[in-house]
Structure formats: structure tokens, C-alpha cells
Enzyme design. Structure first.
Site, PDB file in Angstrom:
ATOM      1  N   ASP A 169       0.795  -1.231   0.000  1.00  0.00           N
ATOM      2  CA  ASP A 169       0.000   0.000   0.000  1.00  0.00           C
ATOM      3  C   ASP A 169       0.830   1.285   0.000  1.00  0.00           C
ATOM      4  O   ASP A 169       0.339   2.343  -0.343  1.00  0.00           O
ATOM      5  CB  ASP A 169      -0.941   0.019   1.222  1.00  0.00           C
ATOM      6  N   HIS A 170       2.091   1.193   0.388  1.00  0.00           N
ATOM      7  CA  HIS A 170       2.902   2.413   0.515  1.00  0.00           C
ATOM      8  C   HIS A 170       3.648   2.759  -0.777  1.00  0.00           C
ATOM      9  O   HIS A 170       3.479   3.827  -1.336  1.00  0.00           O
ATOM     10  CB  HIS A 170       3.949   2.244   1.623  1.00  0.00           C
ATOM     11  N   ASP A 192       3.639  -1.277  11.412  1.00  0.00           N
ATOM     12  CA  ASP A 192       3.289   0.087  11.069  1.00  0.00           C
ATOM     13  C   ASP A 192       2.700   0.729  12.317  1.00  0.00           C
ATOM     14  O   ASP A 192       1.928   0.085  13.042  1.00  0.00           O
ATOM     15  CB  ASP A 192       2.261   0.093   9.939  1.00  0.00           C
ATOM     16  N   ARG A 218      -0.302  12.909  10.100  1.00  0.00           N
ATOM     17  CA  ARG A 218       1.019  13.459  10.440  1.00  0.00           C
ATOM     18  C   ARG A 218       1.328  14.659   9.576  1.00  0.00           C
ATOM     19  O   ARG A 218       1.124  14.608   8.355  1.00  0.00           O
ATOM     20  CB  ARG A 218       2.124  12.413  10.230  1.00  0.00           C
ATOM     21  N   SER A 236       6.573   7.120  13.063  1.00  0.00           N
ATOM     22  CA  SER A 236       6.554   5.867  12.307  1.00  0.00           C
ATOM     23  C   SER A 236       7.320   4.747  12.994  1.00  0.00           C
ATOM     24  O   SER A 236       8.286   4.980  13.713  1.00  0.00           O
ATOM     25  CB  SER A 236       7.160   6.142  10.936  1.00  0.00           C
ATOM     26  N   ARG A 290       9.107   2.645  11.383  1.00  0.00           N
ATOM     27  CA  ARG A 290      10.140   2.176  10.455  1.00  0.00           C
ATOM     28  C   ARG A 290      11.436   1.818  11.175  1.00  0.00           C
ATOM     29  O   ARG A 290      12.076   2.649  11.803  1.00  0.00           O
ATOM     30  CB  ARG A 290      10.387   3.216   9.353  1.00  0.00           C
TER      31      ARG A 290
HETATM   32  C1  MIC Z   1       4.065   6.271   8.238  1.00  0.00           C
HETATM   33  O1  MIC Z   1       2.917   6.663   8.342  1.00  0.00           O
HETATM   34  O2  MIC Z   1       5.052   6.969   8.562  1.00  0.00           O
HETATM   35  C2  MIC Z   1       4.329   4.869   7.742  1.00  0.00           C
HETATM   36  C3  MIC Z   1       4.992   4.995   6.447  1.00  0.00           C
HETATM   37  O3  MIC Z   1       3.118   4.195   7.558  1.00  0.00           O
HETATM   38  C4  MIC Z   1       5.184   4.173   8.796  1.00  0.00           C
HETATM   39  C5  MIC Z   1       5.773   2.916   8.384  1.00  0.00           C
HETATM   40  C6  MIC Z   1       6.939   3.082   7.467  1.00  0.00           C
HETATM   41  O4  MIC Z   1       7.776   3.957   7.687  1.00  0.00           O
HETATM   42  O5  MIC Z   1       7.033   2.277   6.567  1.00  0.00           O
HETATM   43  C7  MIC Z   1       4.508   3.968  10.141  1.00  0.00           C
HETATM   44  O6  MIC Z   1       3.690   4.753  10.522  1.00  0.00           O
HETATM   45  O7  MIC Z   1       4.903   3.061  10.892  1.00  0.00           O
HETATM   46 FE1  SF4 Z   2      -0.070   4.925   5.056  1.00  0.00          FE
HETATM   47 FE2  SF4 Z   2       1.230   5.541   7.301  1.00  0.00          FE
HETATM   48 FE3  SF4 Z   2      -0.145   7.391   5.939  1.00  0.00          FE
HETATM   49 FE4  SF4 Z   2      -1.437   5.515   7.214  1.00  0.00          FE
HETATM   50  S1  SF4 Z   2      -0.142   7.076   8.119  1.00  0.00           S
HETATM   51  S2  SF4 Z   2      -1.860   6.226   5.141  1.00  0.00           S
HETATM   52  S3  SF4 Z   2      -0.096   3.759   6.952  1.00  0.00           S
HETATM   53  S4  SF4 Z   2       1.682   6.298   5.244  1.00  0.00           S
END
Ligand code: MIC
Ligand code: SF4
Length: 649
Positions: free
Chosen positions: A64-65, A119, A380, A538, A540
Site C-alpha cells: 500500500d505504501h 506500522d 502526520r 513511524s 520504520r
Molecule cells: C508512516 O505513516 O510513517 C508509515 C509509512 O506508515 C510508517 C511505516 C513506514 O515507515 O514504513 C509507520 O507509521 O509506521
Molecule cells: Fe499509510 Fe502511514 Fe499514511 Fe497511514 S499514516 S496512510 S499507513 S503512510
């Protein structure tokens, strides 16, 4: 004495430990899911453990990313994930099926269960009365390999809801923004938020999921709602009525803290740049020009959200100065609104429809122009996350967003002269599981495909007795993992290639960081100094693996965010906390720090004497690791630790 919901679920899943705030507990896990940006590492790590099949009842691999396919890298990752899911026994959610949290809520979430997801927004499942926790990829891999999941038992904070939301102008997004305004991005650290009180029944499951989803921004371990008639109604509507069980706290349950919140008093709210807790009323910003509006993300792209947006846009035209982007969260939602003609209303108004994916939320396209104002129904708004360093990102409800798109400026939706249709929850959702590939029985002929950008996982050496390293960077409070390891369309394709992604560590804050770190690596490595809540945001784990690759030995901070602290430990980096906050002030970038007798101190008091060799003084810093964490750090990380344990058993 009665139990709260958290205690009930933990008790029914307890593998070891005591359910007492602060002590380590091991939990048996029902469901694990990964997404593509963190999942490639998780599945590579699973593979490196040499286990044949996942050992949890349900595993799902979502894509999805990393959806843009500018070259071979992202599609190679998708292929790897699809073949790894087939080989190791996971469901595969094909690209296009939607954002993991939204799809998981529709298809798999169930009351009373425990899920882990790679995530940070995994707590979305809390809307379905489950304990759903965000973890790093390696933690997920070890749990899929059969290990219990260990965490320090969080405190349980009750949010006692009263009253009813003033719909349709005030939404669940405004509820969580109000909680963020009150508690801030640090307010949930070490806590689980349990919702209760008579106001709960005013909220349907997808509204609850919006609230638990963005509970991640409070730094909370997770959030949870009860399972009641509304949960049953939703599960029946998505064709999974059999998954329903009742769950609520006992009347005499106790909590570390209780906060009361009257839904009826909440107004349309908005988070200003550059933090989700910088919340004010929309009214107070009325008249502020808006250049871009993005509606969607795992927080706000349910069928209900899309329906209200469509009803606002219908028959109108998006303001001349605004770019409106919409990404429905899941194929199910997209298919439903398309069938009902709502997509046509959106397109007719001038919306640019994106696929069901994270999209602009993670900087995968949709970046605003220089210095522009973007309002998003996302979760965010960290500086630079949109892909444009000097953009100003605000967060607001889908209703407020749609109204702003038409008006070209911020206006309280109640004052906009727009009538919005009240939403009635459908008793039947469209159910079409054709983009979910179930695990296969015979996997003997499945070959896991790895494109040239997919590199093996890096492993650190065992912990040394002495660290002498330079302070490479001194940072302030609330540093996010987006600051440490940026995302966006240029960086994300390297998630499966640590040497390549390491070049981007801290690149938005200091473009010389990775080259300075590589130099320092030859001379003993580097140390990072952080303020409060270091590593928020995140999950990550690249924010730990890439620094490890660059030779970072320790991070000394005033305090850490939970997931990032675990990730540092999992990759053998010492997370140390200043004993005296004043010692933070004295250190400067470039100072050389020496820590000695590490191996005996870590097994003893865990209070390390740190000598600042440049300035000629010493201070103390504490690691506060529990027994398991200590062993992991000593071995150089969770992978060597797990390998050694499975070799022994
Ligand atoms: C995000 O919202 O920052 C992400 C991308 O979904 C991350 C995960 C990632 O960095 O792959 C998260 O929230 O954990
Ligand atoms: Fe995707 Fe993370 Fe954004 Fe949710 S917050 S839509 S999981 S990148």
C-alpha cells in the site's frame, strides 16, 4: 477486583510475566501483518531465521505504501512480498486492495484478539475492540517465527466519553484532535488508552477506528474501544458476524488515570504545522488561504468519510486556487462509492482521484508546491514529510477538508452554508475479496523472487566493552523517525537496500550526516544526542538499521518513543537516558565520549559513566533494559539473539 478490557485481553493471551504496569509481559499473538515499506525487511528477516512457515494463526502481507512504479524497484519489492507470502503461508493483499489498516479492519480485525503490525497505525484495530500494536519488522518476524511478543506492561488510561457528536459537521477526527490538543504527542507514552462511558455508543466502528488510529500520534502503545451492538452491526455488515464477541470493562475496573470528554462539546478542529498536537479550532483560522487539499489515508478514508465528502462536493466546483486529491482507503470503499455514482460527483467537482493507497501521506506523489498550504485528513504533518520541505501542512477532518477545497480557504464547516447529508451506516457493505490471495497448501514449487535492489539484512557485531565515539548530531525534543530516516518517493524504493538507504539518514536536517558518520565509523563510530520522546512517529526500523549500518553505537536522549527504542535494541544500538537532564545542555556536537566497562555495567546497575573526553567531565546515563532486551543488545541485536536461541533448542 474487576478488570479493564486491556487486562482481560492480556490475561487471555499471557505467555509469561505479570500484568502489572512496568513489568515485562510475553503475549501470544493471533494476527501479524506487514506493509510493503517495512515488510520487505520483515520478510527478509523471517527468511534469515530459516523457519519454514509462519506460526501465528493469521499473517497478512499488504502492499500500500510504495505504489509509484518509476522504475523496477518498487514492483520488484511487490513481487518479492507476493512470493514470500505464498512460500511462508501468509495472505497477500495485492497492490490496489487498499491501505493495510483499513483493509485489515474490514477483513480480519476481531474483538478480543491481539494483532501486531509493522506500522505505527496498527492501533486502528482498537476500533474493533482488539489490542493492535505497531512494531518493528524484526519483532514481527520473530513473532511469526513462533515467539511470544514481549513488552513492558503499559499503564491503562481511561477516556470516559459522554454526550453525542454534533454530526455531520463534527467528526471522529475532531475527537482525536481534541485529545491530542489536551495530551500532546508525548501524552500517551507508556500507556494504552481504553475508551468507555455512555458516549461510546454514539460512535460506529469506523469512527472508533479513526480515533484509535491517530492515538498513535499521542505516543500511546495502543487504544481500544469496547465490543458492543455497534461492533456486531458492523461485523455483520461486512459479512463477518461470526467474529463478534462482547467485550467491556467490569464496572469496578481500575485505571491509572481517567479523563472525561464530552463529545457534544467538540468543535471542528485543525492541527497546524508541524505537529499533530498543535491543535486549534478551525474557526480561529477562518480566512486562511488553502492551496492543496488531500482526503484519505488510514485515518479518514472509510465509506462514511468518502460519502460525506461526496455529498459536499456534489454539484459544486473545487476552488480555482486549490488542488484536491482523494484516495479512498480501500478497494471495497472505492468500489462502493463508484457503484453509487459518488466517484462521479467527486470527479465532476474537479477532484483528482488517486488509487487506494497511502499516496501523498507518505510523500508518494502529491507533494505541494513550494511554501504552499496543504490541508489533509491525514495523521502526520511533520516538516518535509509531504515531500516539500517548506510546505505548511495542516490536519483536519474530511468534512472540513472538502469544505476548504470548495471555498479555497479555511472556514468552519458550520458557517460555510453547505448542507451535508447525515450518514446512515449501511447494513451491508459490498464484500469482494478478489484482491486477497489466501495462503496456499502446497508451496513446494514457490520460488521467492528477489530483484537486484533487494539486499541481505545487515547484522551487527556483539556489544563491545568500550565505546569511544564522536557526537555526530545533537537534536531537540520530539525528533521523529521521519527526521531520522525520511520517506518519500525518492527514498522509499531503497527500503530493501540498507547500504543505499543509509545515505539518507538525517538528510533533511543535515545533508553531511551520512558522510560524516561513515568517516567516524573508521574511528570507533558515532553517538547521537536526543531530547525528549526521541524517535516518535513511524515504526520504520530503518531509522535504527541504517544508523547501525553507519556505525552508530549509542543514542543518549532524555527519553525515547516506545517503538523506536525497541528498534534500536533490536539492532544492537544502546539506548541511554540522561540521569540528569542538565547534562544534555553541556554536550556539543563533535565532543568525543567514552563509555567503559559496558559488559559488566549492563549486567549490573545499568548506570553507565560517560566521559566527555573533549570537555573533561563525566556524567551518567541509564539503559533501563529488561532481561531480554539486555541479552539482545549484548548479542548485537535480535537476529543474532534469535538465531543463537533456535540453534540451542
Ligand atoms: C508512516 O505513516 O510513517 C508509515 C509509512 O506508515 C510508517 C511505516 C513506514 O515507515 O514504513 C509507520 O507509521 O509506521
Ligand atoms: Fe499509510 Fe502511514 Fe499514511 Fe497511514 S499514516 S496512510 S499507513 S503512510
Amino acid at each position: 477486583m474487576g478488570k479493564n478490557m486491556v487486562e482481560k485481553i492480556f490475561a487471555s493471551h499471557l505467555a509469561y510475566g505479570e500484568i502489572k504496569a512496568g513489568s515485562p509481559v510475553g503475549l501470544k499473538i493471533d494476527q501479524v501483518y506487514t506493509q510493503d515499506a517495512t515488510g520487505t525487511m520483515a520478510w527478509l528477516q523471517f527468511e534469515a531465521m530459516g523457519i519454514e512457515k509462519v506460526k501465528v494463526p493469521l499473517a497478512v502481507s499488504y502492499v500500500d505504501h510504495n505504489m509509484l512504479q518509476q522504475d523496477y524497484m518498487n514492483p520488484d519489492d511487490h513481487l518479492f512480498l507476493q512470493t514470500a507470502a505464498a512460500k511462508y503461508g501468509a495472505y497477500f493483499s495485492r497492490p490496489g486492495n487498499g491501505i493495510c489498516h483499513q483493509v485489515h479492519l474490514e477483513q480480519f480485525a476481531a474483538p478480543g484478539k491481539i494483532a501486531l503490525g509493522t506500522d505505527s497505525h496498527t492501533p486502528t484495530g482498537g476500533g474493533m475492540a482488539m489490542i493492535a500494536i505497531g512494531v518493528g519488522g524484526l519483532d514481527a518476524a520473530t513473532v511469526m517465527g513462533g515467539a511470544p511478543f514481549e513488552l513492558n506492561m503499559p499503564k491503562v488510561l481511561k477516556i470516559h466519553l459522554l454526550g453525542r457528536l454534533k454530526r455531520p459537521y463534527v467528526t471522529a477526527m475532531d475527537v482525536i484532535l481534541e485529545i491530542l490538543r489536551r495530551l500532546t504527542v508525548k501524552g500517551g507514552v507508556g500507556k494504552i488508552l481504553e475508551y468507555g462511558g455512555p458516549g461510546v455508543k454514539d460512535l460506529n466502528v469506523t469512527e472508533r477506528a479513526t480515533i484509535t488510529n491517530m492515538g498513535a500520534e499521542l505516543g500511546a502503545t495502543t487504544s481500544i474501544f469496547p465490543s458492543d451492538e455497534r461492533t456486531k452491526f458492523y461485523l455483520e455488515a461486512v459479512g463477518r458476524g461470526a467474529a463478534w464477541t462482547e467485550l467491556s470493562a467490569d464496572d469496578d475496573a481500575s485505571y491509572a488515570e481517567v479523563i472525561k470528554l464530552n463529545l457534544g462539546k467538540i468543535e471542528p478542529l485543525i492541527a497546524q504545522p508541524h505537529s499533530p498536537d498543535n491543535v486549534v479550532t478551525v474557526k480561529s483560522l477562518a480566512g486562511t488561504k488553502v492551496n492543496q487539499v488531500c482526503i484519505g489515508s488510514c485515518t479518514n478514508s472509510s465509506y462514511q468519510a468518502m460519502k460525506s465528502v461526496a455529498s459536499i462536493l456534489k454539484g459544486n466546483t473545487v476552488s480555482e486556487g486549490v488542488n484536491l486529491l482523494i484516495n479512498p482507503g480501500a478497494k471495497q470503499v472505492y468500489e462502493m462509492i463508484a457503484k453509487e455514482g459518488l466517484t462521479a460527483d467527486m470527479v465532476a467537482a474537479g477532484a483528482r482521484m488517486l488509487e487506494s493507497s497511502c499516496g501523498p501521506c507518505i510523500g508518494m506523489g502529491g507533494a505541494p508546491a513550494s511554501g504552499q498550504i496543504s490541508v489533509r485528513s491525514y495523521n502526520r504533518n511533520f516538516k518535509g514529510r509531504s515531500g516539500t520541505k517548506d510546505a505548511f501542512v495542516y490536519l483536519a477532518s474530511p468534512v472540513s477538508c472538502a469544505v476548504f477545497a470548495l471555498k479555497g480557504e479555511m472556514v468552519d464547516p458550520r458557517d460555510a452554508g453547505i448542507t451535508i447529508k447525515k450518514f446512515r451506516e449501511p447494513s451491508r457493505y459490498l464484500v469482494n475479496r478478489n484482491f486477497l490471495i489466501p495462503p496456499q497448501q502446497d508451496t513446494s514449487d514457490v520460488k521467492v523472487m528477489k530483484g537486484p535492489n533487494i539486499k541481505d539484512v545487515s547484522v551487527k557485531d556483539a556489544l563491545k566493552d568500550r565505546i569511544e565515539a564522536a557526537v555526530l548530531l545533537k537534536l531537540g525534543d520530539n525528533i521523529t523517525t521521519d527526521d531520522i530516516m525520511p520517506a518519500g518517493s525518492k527514498v522509499l524504493p531503497f527500503r530493501s537496500n540498507i547500504p543505499a538507504i543509509a545515505n539518507f539518514v538525517f538528510s533533511n536536517l543535515d545533508s553531511t550526516f551520512s558522510s560524516r558518520a561513515m568517516e567516524a565509523k573508521q574511528k570507533g563510530g558515532g553517538i547521537i544526542i536526543g531530547g525528549e520522546n526521541y524517535g516518535q512517529g513511524s515504526s520504520r526500523e530503518h531509522a535504527a538499521i541504517a544508523p547501525m549500518h553507519l556505525g552508530i553505537q549509542a543514542v543518549i536522549a532524555k527519553s525515547f518513543a516506545r517503538i523506536h527504542r525497541s528498534n534500536l535494541i533490536n539492532f544492537g544500538i544502546l539506548p541511554l537516558q540522561f540521569e540528569q537532564a542538565a547534562d544534555y545542555d553541556k554536550i556539543e556536537q563533535g565532543d568525543r565520549l567514552v563509555i567503559e566497562n559496558i559488559l559488566s555495567v549492563i549486567d549490573g546497575t545499568q548506570v553507565f559513566g560517560v566521559e566527555n573526553a573533549t570537555k573533561g567531565y563525566s556524567f551518567s546515563a541509564r539503559s533501563g533494559l529488561n532481561e531480554r532486551e539486555r541479552e539482545i543488545v549484548k548479542k548485537g541485536g535480535l537476529l543474532p539473539y534469535t538465531r543463537e536461541r533456535s540453534a540451542r533448542s
